[in-house]
Design an enzyme around this catalytic site. Sequence first.
Site, PDB file in Angstrom:
ATOM      1  N   GLY A 295       0.788  -1.229   0.000  1.00 56.93           N
ATOM      2  CA  GLY A 295       0.000   0.000   0.000  1.00 56.93           C
ATOM      3  C   GLY A 295       0.819   1.278   0.000  1.00 56.93           C
ATOM      4  O   GLY A 295       0.347   2.317   0.460  1.00 56.93           O
ATOM      5  N   SER A 296       2.028   1.239  -0.564  1.00 52.84           N
ATOM      6  CA  SER A 296       2.806   2.481  -0.583  1.00 52.84           C
ATOM      7  C   SER A 296       2.150   3.518  -1.502  1.00 52.84           C
ATOM      8  O   SER A 296       2.268   4.726  -1.268  1.00 52.84           O
ATOM      9  CB  SER A 296       4.261   2.234  -0.968  1.00 52.84           C
TER      10      SER A 296
ATOM     11  N   MET B 134      -4.436  -7.035  -6.618  1.00 53.65           N
ATOM     12  CA  MET B 134      -3.914  -8.147  -7.408  1.00 53.65           C
ATOM     13  C   MET B 134      -4.996  -9.132  -7.882  1.00 53.65           C
ATOM     14  O   MET B 134      -4.733 -10.334  -7.995  1.00 53.65           O
ATOM     15  CB  MET B 134      -2.831  -8.891  -6.608  1.00 53.65           C
TER      16      MET B 134
ATOM     17  N   ASN C  18      -6.233   2.353 -12.894  1.00 52.91           N
ATOM     18  CA  ASN C  18      -5.235   1.389 -12.436  1.00 52.91           C
ATOM     19  C   ASN C  18      -3.842   1.963 -12.655  1.00 52.91           C
ATOM     20  O   ASN C  18      -3.626   2.779 -13.542  1.00 52.91           O
ATOM     21  CB  ASN C  18      -5.383   0.081 -13.232  1.00 52.91           C
TER      22      ASN C  18
ATOM     23  N   HIS D  65       0.082   0.820 -13.449  1.00 54.57           N
ATOM     24  CA  HIS D  65       0.857  -0.317 -13.962  1.00 54.57           C
ATOM     25  C   HIS D  65       2.344   0.060 -14.013  1.00 54.57           C
ATOM     26  O   HIS D  65       2.685   1.126 -14.535  1.00 54.57           O
ATOM     27  CB  HIS D  65       0.362  -0.701 -15.363  1.00 54.57           C
TER      28      HIS D  65
ATOM     29  N   ASP E 247     -10.565  -1.096 -18.707  1.00 46.38           N
ATOM     30  CA  ASP E 247     -11.623  -1.616 -19.576  1.00 46.38           C
ATOM     31  C   ASP E 247     -11.660  -3.137 -19.386  1.00 46.38           C
ATOM     32  O   ASP E 247     -11.130  -3.642 -18.404  1.00 46.38           O
ATOM     33  CB  ASP E 247     -11.398  -1.176 -21.034  1.00 46.38           C
TER      34      ASP E 247
ATOM     35  N   GLY F 262     -10.095  -5.497 -20.868  1.00 48.22           N
ATOM     36  CA  GLY F 262      -8.860  -6.243 -21.100  1.00 48.22           C
ATOM     37  C   GLY F 262      -7.958  -6.150 -19.882  1.00 48.22           C
ATOM     38  O   GLY F 262      -8.314  -5.529 -18.880  1.00 48.22           O
TER      39      GLY F 262
ATOM     40  N   GLU G 221       5.655   6.550  -9.652  1.00 49.07           N
ATOM     41  CA  GLU G 221       4.248   6.204  -9.349  1.00 49.07           C
ATOM     42  C   GLU G 221       3.665   7.154  -8.311  1.00 49.07           C
ATOM     43  O   GLU G 221       2.525   7.605  -8.437  1.00 49.07           O
ATOM     44  CB  GLU G 221       4.151   4.771  -8.820  1.00 49.07           C
TER      45      GLU G 221
HETATM   46  C1  GRF Z   1       2.832  -0.872  -7.784  1.00 44.76           C
HETATM   47  O1  GRF Z   1       4.137  -1.032  -8.288  1.00 44.76           O
HETATM   48  C2  GRF Z   1       1.855  -0.787  -8.915  1.00 44.76           C
HETATM   49  O2  GRF Z   1       2.415  -0.316 -10.103  1.00 44.76           O
HETATM   50  C3  GRF Z   1       1.402  -2.212  -9.103  1.00 44.76           C
HETATM   51  O3  GRF Z   1       1.431  -2.774  -7.814  1.00 44.76           O
HETATM   52  C4  GRF Z   1       2.390  -2.093  -7.005  1.00 44.76           C
HETATM   53  C5  GRF Z   1       1.716  -1.756  -5.714  1.00 44.76           C
HETATM   54  O4  GRF Z   1       2.617  -1.382  -4.717  1.00 44.76           O
HETATM   55  N1  GRF Z   1       0.107  -2.238  -9.729  1.00 44.76           N
HETATM   56  P1  GRF Z   1       2.082  -0.792  -3.349  1.00 44.76           P
HETATM   57  O5  GRF Z   1       1.177  -1.841  -2.698  1.00 44.76           O
HETATM   58  O6  GRF Z   1       1.324   0.470  -3.651  1.00 44.76           O
HETATM   59  O7  GRF Z   1       3.285  -0.527  -2.490  1.00 44.76           O
END
Ligand code: GRF
Length: 200
Positions: free
Chosen positions: A14-15, A89, A106, A108, A140, A142, A173
């Site tokens: 959850g960072s 996930m 989302n 990625h 979407d 996919g 991110e």
């Molecule tokens: C992130 O790298 C994100 O791109 C991917 O999952 C990771 C989640 O990391 N979808 P965190 O749980 O937010 O630390």
Amino acid sequence: MAKKNVAIFVSGSGSNLQAIIDAKIESANIAVVVCNNPKAFSIQRAKDHNIPVEIIDHKVFSSREDFEKEIIRRLEKYRVALVVLAGFMRVLTPLFVNHYKDRIINLHPALLPSFPGINSALQALEYGVKITGCTVHFVDNGVDTGPIILQSSVNITNDETEESLLKKIHNEEYKIFPKAVELFCEEKLRIQGRRVLILD
Ligand code: GRF
């Protein structure tokens, strides 16, 4: 403009949830955190900030659809304008995606459409690309295919490891994900086919 209620879906550390909390986005109210993993550290992060948590363990449901129906049921009372997948996930089926059509984003850890799916940083490293990064996109039906909102790039150096690369990607991110949430909540995003226009 009234604040928009946002649900953040997590499975692990959850960072990115933390980055969104720390960004203190004026137009967004983090109404609820949804977590499918009862042991995730994200739960503690939410509790530390008095954010309601709905723990819905996917393992107790016999199908993805039943799991998603329960999420939709539990979300009703939060009147959610935006669903943010922050390291969630589980692949979502059309049942959920269509329910929240154009209201799910989302994150990625690669520059889509390159390296969709899992272990994207390692995929990029092994492929030998010189630049990778991260992408925020609408969801979407996919996997990692929806219209792209924001991207940020990082360089891959000679001595790069998966760990060092992930660290660089995470740093990007933490910048673009809260920004995308803010843009959505300020109603500055317009989806036009595959393109997402960002209004001034
Ligand atoms: C992130 O790298 C994100 O791109 C991917 O999952 C990771 C989640 O990391 N979808 P965190 O749980 O937010 O630390």
